[in-house]
Design a protein around this motif. Structure first.
Motif, PDB file in Angstrom:
ATOM      1  N   UNK A 174       0.835  -1.206   0.000  1.00 20.28           N
ATOM      2  CA  UNK A 174       0.000   0.000   0.000  1.00 20.28           C
ATOM      3  C   UNK A 174       0.866   1.251   0.000  1.00 20.28           C
ATOM      4  N   UNK A 175       1.942   1.239   0.805  1.00 18.41           N
ATOM      5  CA  UNK A 175       2.779   2.424   0.950  1.00 18.41           C
ATOM      6  C   UNK A 175       3.545   2.759  -0.321  1.00 18.41           C
ATOM      7  N   UNK A 176       3.979   1.728  -1.062  1.00 17.01           N
ATOM      8  CA  UNK A 176       4.839   1.979  -2.224  1.00 17.01           C
ATOM      9  C   UNK A 176       4.268   1.420  -3.522  1.00 17.01           C
ATOM     10  N   UNK A 177       3.028   0.911  -3.491  1.00 15.63           N
ATOM     11  CA  UNK A 177       2.459   0.305  -4.690  1.00 15.63           C
ATOM     12  C   UNK A 177       1.758   1.266  -5.621  1.00 15.63           C
ATOM     13  N   UNK A 178       1.645   2.542  -5.211  1.00 18.19           N
ATOM     14  CA  UNK A 178       0.960   3.517  -6.056  1.00 18.19           C
ATOM     15  C   UNK A 178       1.735   3.774  -7.340  1.00 18.19           C
ATOM     16  N   UNK A 179       3.064   3.801  -7.245  1.00 18.30           N
ATOM     17  CA  UNK A 179       3.893   3.984  -8.435  1.00 18.30           C
ATOM     18  C   UNK A 179       4.020   2.644  -9.147  1.00 18.30           C
ATOM     19  N   UNK A 180       4.291   2.693 -10.412  1.00 19.92           N
ATOM     20  CA  UNK A 180       4.374   1.472 -11.221  1.00 19.92           C
ATOM     21  C   UNK A 180       5.758   0.856 -11.073  1.00 19.92           C
TER      22      UNK A 180
END
Length: 206
Positions: A174-180
């Motif tokens: 969740x913390x770092x999955x927003x970027x591809x």
């Protein structure tokens, strides 16, 4: 009463000194772990699992050529299960990692013991080997993998979350999955993830 108080104070000081010496010896001069050696039947089971992941590990033909065959997918091969002993034995394959890392599996939690050699140029801890422990939640919830760093301890002393990026108790997906990036791709490829019965269970998506 005064004499008893002085003797008690001296005893407490000696206990504190001895405890500190023991802690520094255990934490800064940690002995390497003993690598896990699998029994023959355990090694055979692990080899079969690795063959599912790396078909190229075994030549298809003795002459060095690849035998032609139609492509196929076995849905069962997407379900991977590795026991605690198998994971620790994997660390020892072709590396010396097993002498510095040990993995423990309990329900939804992977615990790591790490012996970290320090650069000799560092002050105070230079040339020493630090004993670190780490807890990581591994599960599947809200339709995505849950990889949460529960904490890091040095010699049994929990380190403040601010010292390692304030990511304690945060799902890294969740913390770092927003970027591809890595965590986004990792989450999209996992159908299920869990630690139970002393084993890591991973189900890959199509």
């Amino acid at each position: 009463g005064c004499l008893h108080a002085i003797l008690l104070l001296i005893a407490l000081l000696l206990a504190a000194i001895l405890g500190s010496l023991w802690w520094f010896q255990r934490t800064l001069h940690a002995a390497p772990f003993a690598p896990v050696a699998l029994k023959p039947q355990e090694q055979a089971a692990l080899d079969r699992k690795l063959e599912q992941i790396e078909q190229a590990a075994t030549p298809a033909a003795p002459a060095g050529t690849t035998a032609p065959e139609p492509y196929r997918e076995d849905p069962a091969s997407r379900r991977l299960v590795f026991t605690e002993r198998e994971l620790n034995a994997l660390l020892n394959q072709d590396t010396n990692l097993a002498r510095h890392v040990a993995i423990d599996l309990t329900d939804h939690l992977a615990s790591l013991k790490i012996l970290a050699p320090m650069d000799p140029a560092l002050p105070f801890i230079g040339g020493k080997t630090l004993r670190l422990t780490m807890g990581i939640t591994l599960a599947y919830s809200n339709a995505q993998p849950n990889v949460t760093l529960r904490g890091i301890s040095l010699g049994g002393v929990p380190l403040p979350a601010a010292w390692w990026g304030d990511i304690k108790n945060q799902n890294l997906v969740v913390a770092f999955g927003a970027t591809n990036g890595f965590w986004s791709a990792f989450a999209r490829g996992i159908e299920h993830l869990d630690v139970r019965d002393g084993a890591l269970h991973v189900h890959l998506k199509e």
